[in-house]
Design an enzyme around this catalytic site. Structure first.
Site, mmCIF file in Angstrom:
data_model
loop_
_atom_site.group_PDB
_atom_site.id
_atom_site.type_symbol
_atom_site.label_atom_id
_atom_site.label_comp_id
_atom_site.label_asym_id
_atom_site.label_seq_id
_atom_site.Cartn_x
_atom_site.Cartn_y
_atom_site.Cartn_z
ATOM 1 N N LYS A 146 35.286 46.806 41.064
ATOM 2 C CA LYS A 146 36.332 46.549 40.077
ATOM 3 C C LYS A 146 37.563 46.061 40.842
ATOM 4 O O LYS A 146 38.260 46.846 41.478
ATOM 5 C CB LYS A 146 36.645 47.818 39.278
ATOM 6 C CG LYS A 146 37.645 47.575 38.190
ATOM 7 C CD LYS A 146 37.865 48.817 37.362
ATOM 8 C CE LYS A 146 38.721 48.515 36.160
ATOM 9 N NZ LYS A 146 39.941 47.778 36.466
ATOM 10 N N ARG B 166 42.818 39.020 35.282
ATOM 11 C CA ARG B 166 41.612 38.492 34.660
ATOM 12 C C ARG B 166 41.896 37.087 34.133
ATOM 13 O O ARG B 166 42.895 36.880 33.457
ATOM 14 C CB ARG B 166 41.208 39.391 33.497
ATOM 15 C CG ARG B 166 39.926 38.973 32.808
ATOM 16 C CD ARG B 166 39.559 40.005 31.749
ATOM 17 N NE ARG B 166 38.246 39.786 31.184
ATOM 18 C CZ ARG B 166 37.552 40.740 30.566
ATOM 19 N NH1 ARG B 166 38.046 41.949 30.440
ATOM 20 N NH2 ARG B 166 36.360 40.484 30.076
ATOM 21 N N LYS C 191 34.077 51.701 32.974
ATOM 22 C CA LYS C 191 34.881 51.632 34.198
ATOM 23 C C LYS C 191 35.020 53.026 34.804
ATOM 24 O O LYS C 191 35.045 54.034 34.090
ATOM 25 C CB LYS C 191 36.246 51.016 33.917
ATOM 26 C CG LYS C 191 37.024 51.640 32.801
ATOM 27 C CD LYS C 191 38.245 50.782 32.452
ATOM 28 C CE LYS C 191 38.946 51.338 31.227
ATOM 29 N NZ LYS C 191 40.041 50.523 30.755
ATOM 30 N N ARG D 26 44.028 37.170 29.573
ATOM 31 C CA ARG D 26 43.389 37.905 28.487
ATOM 32 C C ARG D 26 44.279 37.913 27.252
ATOM 33 O O ARG D 26 43.851 38.241 26.166
ATOM 34 C CB ARG D 26 43.014 39.320 28.912
ATOM 35 C CG ARG D 26 44.141 40.096 29.485
ATOM 36 C CD ARG D 26 43.719 41.491 29.758
ATOM 37 N NE ARG D 26 43.516 42.213 28.510
ATOM 38 C CZ ARG D 26 43.023 43.413 28.431
ATOM 39 N NH1 ARG D 26 42.639 44.021 29.510
ATOM 40 N NH2 ARG D 26 42.914 44.029 27.284
ATOM 41 N N GLU E 130 38.101 37.647 38.156
ATOM 42 C CA GLU E 130 39.356 38.304 38.494
ATOM 43 C C GLU E 130 39.984 37.532 39.656
ATOM 44 O O GLU E 130 39.327 37.323 40.679
ATOM 45 C CB GLU E 130 39.032 39.757 38.875
ATOM 46 C CG GLU E 130 40.206 40.672 38.967
ATOM 47 C CD GLU E 130 40.658 41.281 37.625
ATOM 48 O OE1 GLU E 130 40.131 40.928 36.547
ATOM 49 O OE2 GLU E 130 41.578 42.109 37.681
ATOM 50 N N GLU F 133 29.408 46.845 39.680
ATOM 51 C CA GLU F 133 30.166 45.796 40.367
ATOM 52 C C GLU F 133 31.454 46.394 40.890
ATOM 53 O O GLU F 133 31.958 47.374 40.328
ATOM 54 C CB GLU F 133 30.523 44.673 39.376
ATOM 55 C CG GLU F 133 29.336 43.942 38.846
ATOM 56 C CD GLU F 133 29.731 42.820 37.878
ATOM 57 O OE1 GLU F 133 30.917 42.460 37.815
ATOM 58 O OE2 GLU F 133 28.837 42.309 37.202
#
Ligand code: ATP
Length: 584
Positions: A251, A256, A424, A271, A301, A249
């Site tokens: 980033k 977030r 990531k 978060r 996001e 996906e």
């Protein structure tokens, strides 16, 4: 129950730095408590009246607390102010002065847990023009009947300075020890990770044992600890680790949010469990409009976009939505979209238990997408070339890189854990720099020359989640612009500590110490063995830890992260190992 018994336990906890000893003190104490008192005491041990995600905070100004201390002790406010300048902690001042307290005309009644909770709740709820007077009065009510140790903790709780070292992981250890076995620990931790409510887990355990804890479910209104990604330095290594095939996906570089969508209300949490709903009112209402389910919890996001072109803008732009005032104008000036990447609850179904592909497909089916509410761009990738093409596409769309996600049947949503189910990969890695680190300030050195009168450098630490300690990794003096240097005291001085906080493990002695609170993003040239820094001490080499070489502040204060969410000592170790293996 007498509050003095609770304060004595806090005092014993503060007197030790051994996690094992803390666990044993707590578990012995927990066993003696009824479930409801246990719940309240667990919150108090964290300096709170509620779970972390409750928006209301006690946060009483130091000045007001000092005034109450003055009333109780009979000492003038100016004398107390002098002490304050020396001590910097109203808790210690209250303790000393209560010891020598003049006998007041008022009768003395031993404090109970009930009275403490009642008055703290009154302080929390005090509103209106005379709210300051009311708060001072309620605190006075408590201090007049307090012994010295009781006064110390009451003042620390109301000023947000309650750091007795009993981190949430220690509380969970103690709960498992008191009401279950070691084998039950993962289930108890899962219950915490999906509710973010230590008190609820404690009360449930004390009432119905581990069986009752197993029945705790993901629910709208209880934020879920976020799942986190590991990192790897190249696409082939990622594919290798993922078994040759994975989803990738974009980033996105935004904020977030975890959205809790109920019948007719939506709450957005960061978060760090802050309520962000008022920062993104447009996203909240659009999510409700577009969601086909009655109830859902999703993650995405929030990214700022250019109002003219719709192109994505860097992270700094979306932070304009984090201000306290003028939100209507900010909503207009800084349009935002949400790119959703996960679904954790769909009506009454706990989606965290399903593998990634099922979650992703359910996410798509649960929403009618719109310009504001979109899914993250995703492709299933099976070769290096496909992966690299997707990565280039992500960069061309102004994303930070990609998130690879495992397609294995085990790829459930692991609340609160960092693992290789998500990996990531960022642009920075390509440029032969390691990823940035999020480090906590634990001390500062006075500046010299051009920086005289200011802080010149900060002592920075990572969190060791096995020992609950903050271990230093560097002295940071680069990357600060003039505005940041000038603003440093404002940002940090609220957390000054008279001595080295017990949870800080270091061999350096800065000019001032801070309670680990403020998290800064830092980049560095590499990680190397260090005779001074204590992260991963003795793991790679006897008598050496790991430190960062040429650290530089990126300009980003991570106020979305709490100190326990900063980079861990284990992450530093695994990046060091990667670096030596791959010359990252
Ligand atoms: P971490 O979240 O790993 O502690 P961090 O906050 O510094 O570190 P990064 O390491 O840059 O963030 O990457 C993880 C973050 O990337 C997530 O927490 C989330 O905010 C963001 N993100 C962007 N796009 C996605 C996506 N498609 N899937 C999951 N997370 C994404």
């Amino acid at each position: 129950m007498l509050y003095s018994e609770i304060a004595d336990v806090f005092d014993r906890l503060e007197g030790t730095s051994s996690r094992l000893e803390m666990t044993s003190i707590l578990s012995g104490f927990f066993r003696t408590l009824d479930p409801v008192s246990l719940r309240h005491i667990v919150y108090l041990s964290q300096g709170k009246l509620h779970p972390d995600f409750f928006a209301v905070e006690l946060g009483m100004a130091d000045k007001l607390v000092l005034r109450s201390i003055a009333f109780v002790s009979g000492m003038s406010e100016s004398k107390i102010d002098e002490l304050w300048k020396k001590e910097g902690d109203p808790g210690t001042i209250a303790e000393t002065l209560v010891k020598n307290k003049k006998q007041t005309a008022l009768s003395y009644e031993p404090l109970t847990l009930e009275t403490v909770l009642k008055n703290l709740t009154l302080i929390e709820n005090a509103e209106g023009r005379d709210s300051q007077d009311k708060k001072t009065k309620y605190l006075f009510n408590l201090l007049k009947d307090s012994g010295p140790v009781e006064a110390r903790y009451i003042c620390r709780i109301v000023t947000g300075r309650m750091r007795i070292g009993a981190a949430s992981m220690t509380i969970l250890d103690a709960l498992a020890d008191a009401f279950g076995t070691k084998e039950d620990r993962p289930e108890i931790e899962r219950a915490f990770n999906i509710t973010c409510d230590l008190g609820l887990v404690a009360e449930t355990l004390a009432t119905g044992g581990v069986d009752a804890v197993r029945k705790i479910k993901v629910a709208v209104g209880n934020p879920i600890k976020v799942m986190l990604a590991e990192r790897l330095p190249s696409i082939p290594l990622i594919l290798d680790r993922m078994g040759g095939r994975c989803a990738m996906e974009f980033k996105y570089d935004g904020i977030r949010v975890q959205a809790h969508i109920d019948k007719d209300s939506v709450k957005l949490y960061s978060r760090r469990l802050e309520d962000l709903t008022s920062n993104f009112p447009d996203i909240a209402s659009e999510l409700r409009k577009r969601c086909r389910a009655e109830r859902a919890i999703i993650e995405g996001e929030c990214v700022a976009v250019d109002p003219e072109t719709g192109g994505m803008l860097p992270f700094q732009t979306v932070t304009h939505r984090r201000k306290k005032h003028g939100m209507d104008k900010a909503v207009e000036d800084y349009p935002v979209r949400i790119f959703m990447f996960d679904i954790l609850l769909a009506d009454d179904e706990d989606m965290t238990l399903y593998p990634f592909e099922q979650r992703r497909s359910r996410l798509g089916k649960t929403f009618d997408l719109s310009e504001k509410v979109q899914l993250t761009s995703m492709e299933v990738v099976g070769t290096r070339q496909e992966g690299e093409e997707f990565f280039s596409k992500a960069l061309s769309m102004k994303c930070e890189g990609i998130m690879a996600k495992s397609l294995s049947p085990e790829s459930v949503y692991r609340a609160g854990s960092r693992g290789f189910l998500w990996i990531k990969y960022k642009k920075d890695y390509e440029e032969a720099l390691t990823d940035s680190f999020d480090l906590v300030a634990v001390g500062a050195f006075h500046g010299r020359g051009k920086r005289a009168g200011k802080y010149g450098a900060l002592l920075m630490a990572v969190f060791d989640d096995e020992t609950g300690k903050y271990c230093t990794v560097c002295k940071l003096g680069t990357g600060f612009d003039d505005a940041f240097l000038a603003g440093m005291p404002d940002m940090l001085d609220g957390y000054l500590s008279e001595a080295r906080p017990r949870m800080v493990d270091t061999q350096m002695t800065p000019d001032v110490w801070f309670l680990p609170t403020v998290v800064l993003e830092v980049v560095a040239a590499e990680i190397s063995l260090s005779p001074t820094h204590t992260a991963a001490w003795g793991v790679v080499k006897e008598d050496a830890g790991l430190g960062l070489r040429f650290p530089r502040f990126t300009g980003r204060v991570r106020d979305d992260k709490g100190p326990e969410e900063c980079t861990t000592a284990n992450e530093i170790l695994s990046i060091y190992e990667l670096q030596t293996a791959d010359k990252l």
